[in-house]
Scaffold this motif. Structure first.
Motif, PDB file in Angstrom:
ATOM      1  N   PHE A  27       0.815  -1.212   0.000  1.00 18.93           N
ATOM      2  CA  PHE A  27       0.000   0.000   0.000  1.00 18.93           C
ATOM      3  C   PHE A  27       0.850   1.264   0.000  1.00 18.93           C
ATOM      4  O   PHE A  27       1.859   1.338   0.708  1.00 18.93           O
ATOM      5  N   ASP A  28       0.421   2.252  -0.782  1.00 21.22           N
ATOM      6  CA  ASP A  28       1.086   3.559  -0.682  1.00 21.22           C
ATOM      7  C   ASP A  28       0.396   4.353   0.432  1.00 21.22           C
ATOM      8  O   ASP A  28      -0.570   3.883   1.041  1.00 21.22           O
ATOM      9  N   ASP A  29       0.877   5.549   0.686  1.00 19.57           N
ATOM     10  CA  ASP A  29       0.359   6.335   1.807  1.00 19.57           C
ATOM     11  C   ASP A  29      -1.130   6.629   1.683  1.00 19.57           C
ATOM     12  O   ASP A  29      -1.863   6.560   2.672  1.00 19.57           O
ATOM     13  N   ALA A  30      -1.594   6.952   0.487  1.00 19.54           N
ATOM     14  CA  ALA A  30      -3.016   7.272   0.300  1.00 19.54           C
ATOM     15  C   ALA A  30      -3.881   6.022   0.478  1.00 19.54           C
ATOM     16  O   ALA A  30      -4.964   6.092   1.060  1.00 19.54           O
ATOM     17  N   GLN A  31      -3.425   4.893  -0.009  1.00 16.03           N
ATOM     18  CA  GLN A  31      -4.185   3.650   0.089  1.00 16.03           C
ATOM     19  C   GLN A  31      -4.245   3.123   1.522  1.00 16.03           C
ATOM     20  O   GLN A  31      -5.200   2.445   1.892  1.00 16.03           O
ATOM     21  N   TRP A  32      -3.256   3.437   2.327  1.00 15.32           N
ATOM     22  CA  TRP A  32      -3.148   2.903   3.679  1.00 15.32           C
ATOM     23  C   TRP A  32      -4.393   3.194   4.515  1.00 15.32           C
ATOM     24  O   TRP A  32      -4.805   2.382   5.334  1.00 15.32           O
ATOM     25  N   ARG A  33      -5.003   4.336   4.305  1.00 15.08           N
ATOM     26  CA  ARG A  33      -6.177   4.731   5.103  1.00 15.08           C
ATOM     27  C   ARG A  33      -7.466   4.737   4.298  1.00 15.08           C
ATOM     28  O   ARG A  33      -8.489   5.259   4.747  1.00 15.08           O
ATOM     29  N   ALA A  34      -7.446   4.161   3.111  1.00 16.29           N
ATOM     30  CA  ALA A  34      -8.638   4.125   2.249  1.00 16.29           C
ATOM     31  C   ALA A  34      -9.017   2.676   1.973  1.00 16.29           C
ATOM     32  O   ALA A  34      -8.151   1.822   1.817  1.00 16.29           O
ATOM     33  N   GLY A  35     -10.317   2.433   1.929  1.00 19.61           N
ATOM     34  CA  GLY A  35     -10.731   1.050   1.692  1.00 19.61           C
ATOM     35  C   GLY A  35     -12.177   0.930   1.298  1.00 19.61           C
ATOM     36  O   GLY A  35     -12.719   1.784   0.603  1.00 19.61           O
ATOM     37  N   LEU A  36     -12.800  -0.118   1.788  1.00 22.41           N
ATOM     38  CA  LEU A  36     -14.162  -0.443   1.392  1.00 22.41           C
ATOM     39  C   LEU A  36     -15.203   0.162   2.321  1.00 22.41           C
ATOM     40  O   LEU A  36     -16.337   0.413   1.913  1.00 22.41           O
ATOM     41  N   ASN A  37     -14.861   0.335   3.574  1.00 24.24           N
ATOM     42  CA  ASN A  37     -15.756   0.944   4.554  1.00 24.24           C
ATOM     43  C   ASN A  37     -14.908   1.367   5.746  1.00 24.24           C
ATOM     44  O   ASN A  37     -13.684   1.297   5.704  1.00 24.24           O
ATOM     45  N   TRP A  38     -15.562   1.748   6.829  1.00 30.92           N
ATOM     46  CA  TRP A  38     -14.837   2.274   7.981  1.00 30.92           C
ATOM     47  C   TRP A  38     -13.783   1.295   8.498  1.00 30.92           C
ATOM     48  O   TRP A  38     -12.642   1.672   8.744  1.00 30.92           O
ATOM     49  N   TRP A  76      -7.657   0.352  17.362  1.00 29.61           N
ATOM     50  CA  TRP A  76      -7.974   0.505  15.946  1.00 29.61           C
ATOM     51  C   TRP A  76      -9.372   1.078  15.757  1.00 29.61           C
ATOM     52  O   TRP A  76      -9.640   1.761  14.784  1.00 29.61           O
ATOM     53  N   SER A  77     -10.270   0.810  16.712  1.00 27.52           N
ATOM     54  CA  SER A  77     -11.645   1.286  16.579  1.00 27.52           C
ATOM     55  C   SER A  77     -11.844   2.679  17.183  1.00 27.52           C
ATOM     56  O   SER A  77     -12.836   3.337  16.875  1.00 27.52           O
ATOM     57  N   GLU A  78     -10.932   3.131  18.014  1.00 30.43           N
ATOM     58  CA  GLU A  78     -11.065   4.436  18.668  1.00 30.43           C
ATOM     59  C   GLU A  78     -10.395   5.570  17.896  1.00 30.43           C
ATOM     60  O   GLU A  78     -10.845   6.716  17.964  1.00 30.43           O
ATOM     61  N   LEU A  79      -9.328   5.266  17.193  1.00 33.04           N
ATOM     62  CA  LEU A  79      -8.548   6.313  16.538  1.00 33.04           C
ATOM     63  C   LEU A  79      -9.215   6.804  15.259  1.00 33.04           C
ATOM     64  O   LEU A  79      -9.848   6.031  14.535  1.00 33.04           O
ATOM     65  N   SER A  80      -9.049   8.081  14.963  1.00 37.35           N
ATOM     66  CA  SER A  80      -9.499   8.625  13.682  1.00 37.35           C
ATOM     67  C   SER A  80      -8.563   8.097  12.588  1.00 37.35           C
ATOM     68  O   SER A  80      -7.457   7.614  12.876  1.00 37.35           O
ATOM     69  N   ASP A  81      -9.003   8.207  11.357  1.00 36.73           N
ATOM     70  CA  ASP A  81      -8.163   7.756  10.249  1.00 36.73           C
ATOM     71  C   ASP A  81      -6.790   8.407  10.288  1.00 36.73           C
ATOM     72  O   ASP A  81      -5.772   7.756  10.080  1.00 36.73           O
ATOM     73  N   GLU A  82      -6.761   9.700  10.588  1.00 37.80           N
ATOM     74  CA  GLU A  82      -5.494  10.440  10.598  1.00 37.80           C
ATOM     75  C   GLU A  82      -4.567   9.998  11.723  1.00 37.80           C
ATOM     76  O   GLU A  82      -3.351  10.129  11.620  1.00 37.80           O
ATOM     77  N   ASP A  83      -5.151   9.496  12.817  1.00 35.04           N
ATOM     78  CA  ASP A  83      -4.350   9.113  13.978  1.00 35.04           C
ATOM     79  C   ASP A  83      -3.927   7.647  13.979  1.00 35.04           C
ATOM     80  O   ASP A  83      -3.188   7.219  14.883  1.00 35.04           O
ATOM     81  N   LEU A  84      -4.391   6.884  13.003  1.00 35.30           N
ATOM     82  CA  LEU A  84      -3.982   5.480  12.933  1.00 35.30           C
ATOM     83  C   LEU A  84      -2.482   5.387  12.696  1.00 35.30           C
ATOM     84  O   LEU A  84      -1.891   6.267  12.059  1.00 35.30           O
ATOM     85  N   PRO A  85      -1.851   4.337  13.182  1.00 37.35           N
ATOM     86  CA  PRO A  85      -0.400   4.204  12.981  1.00 37.35           C
ATOM     87  C   PRO A  85      -0.033   4.098  11.501  1.00 37.35           C
ATOM     88  O   PRO A  85      -0.796   3.550  10.700  1.00 37.35           O
ATOM     89  N   ALA A  86       1.135   4.619  11.177  1.00 32.78           N
ATOM     90  CA  ALA A  86       1.665   4.532   9.816  1.00 32.78           C
ATOM     91  C   ALA A  86       2.128   3.100   9.528  1.00 32.78           C
ATOM     92  O   ALA A  86       2.326   2.304  10.448  1.00 32.78           O
ATOM     93  N   GLN A  87       2.312   2.806   8.266  1.00 28.90           N
ATOM     94  CA  GLN A  87       2.784   1.478   7.868  1.00 28.90           C
ATOM     95  C   GLN A  87       4.081   1.103   8.576  1.00 28.90           C
ATOM     96  O   GLN A  87       4.212  -0.026   9.054  1.00 28.90           O
ATOM     97  N   ASP A  88       5.030   2.021   8.621  1.00 25.25           N
ATOM     98  CA  ASP A  88       6.316   1.713   9.263  1.00 25.25           C
ATOM     99  C   ASP A  88       6.126   1.336  10.731  1.00 25.25           C
ATOM    100  O   ASP A  88       6.828   0.473  11.248  1.00 25.25           O
TER     101      ASP A  88
END
Length: 160
Positions: A27-38, A76-88
């Protein structure tokens, strides 16, 4: 001290974590937080997968419960998309779990693997059952990551 089954199980865990790692790396950076649903985004699925492994191996090692969400300031269920951990961050977590797993299995033999284990009644009645449950859970979410990879245009097959 017989370790035939123990070493075979560890080999399967190495393969499992190699699949998880290689899928996360797609996954690239944009794909990391994008998907099919929440929930079905690479970041949320991967975080849930790895934190669950952390729980399963902390419990297996010393019977205590891990405080979920402590590592990244929320689950994983509490954090906003922006606050989720990065891939690294997730990949470093995978590496940490793998090192802990290797140490755990190095201290086991087949007899201890087959010994009663009653921390979670739903995860198996032996340590082996518990580890197989953890691997089934991991592969369930690895499948979700693979679907998300296909959704984002990655067609690589990483079966090990």
């Amino acid at each position: 001290m017989n370790t035939t089954v123990t070493l075979d199980l560890l080999d399967q865990w190495h393969r499992t974590l190699a699949m998880v790692r290689s899928t996360i790396e797609l996954f690239d950076d944009a794909q990391w937080r994008a998907g099919l649903n929440w929930f079905h985004t690479p970041a949320r699925v991967a975080y849930h997968l790895v934190e669950s492994l952390d729980v399963y191996f902390v419990v297996a090692r010393d019977g205590r419960e891990l405080v979920r969400g402590a590592r990244f300031g929320g689950t994983w269920s509490e954090l906003s998309d922006e606050d989720l951990p990065a891939q690294d961050d997730i990949l470093a977590y995978v590496d940490e779990i793998q090192a802990r797993m290797e140490a755990e299995f190095a201290a086991l033999d087949d007899e201890r693997l087959a010994a009663p284990f009653d921390v979670y009644p739903w995860s198996g009645s032996t340590r082996l059952g518990h580890y197989v449950y953890a691997q089934r859970h991991t592969m369930h979410h690895q499948g979700g990551l693979a679907v998300l990879a296909a959704h984002h245009g990655h067609g690589e097959d990483n079966w090990r």
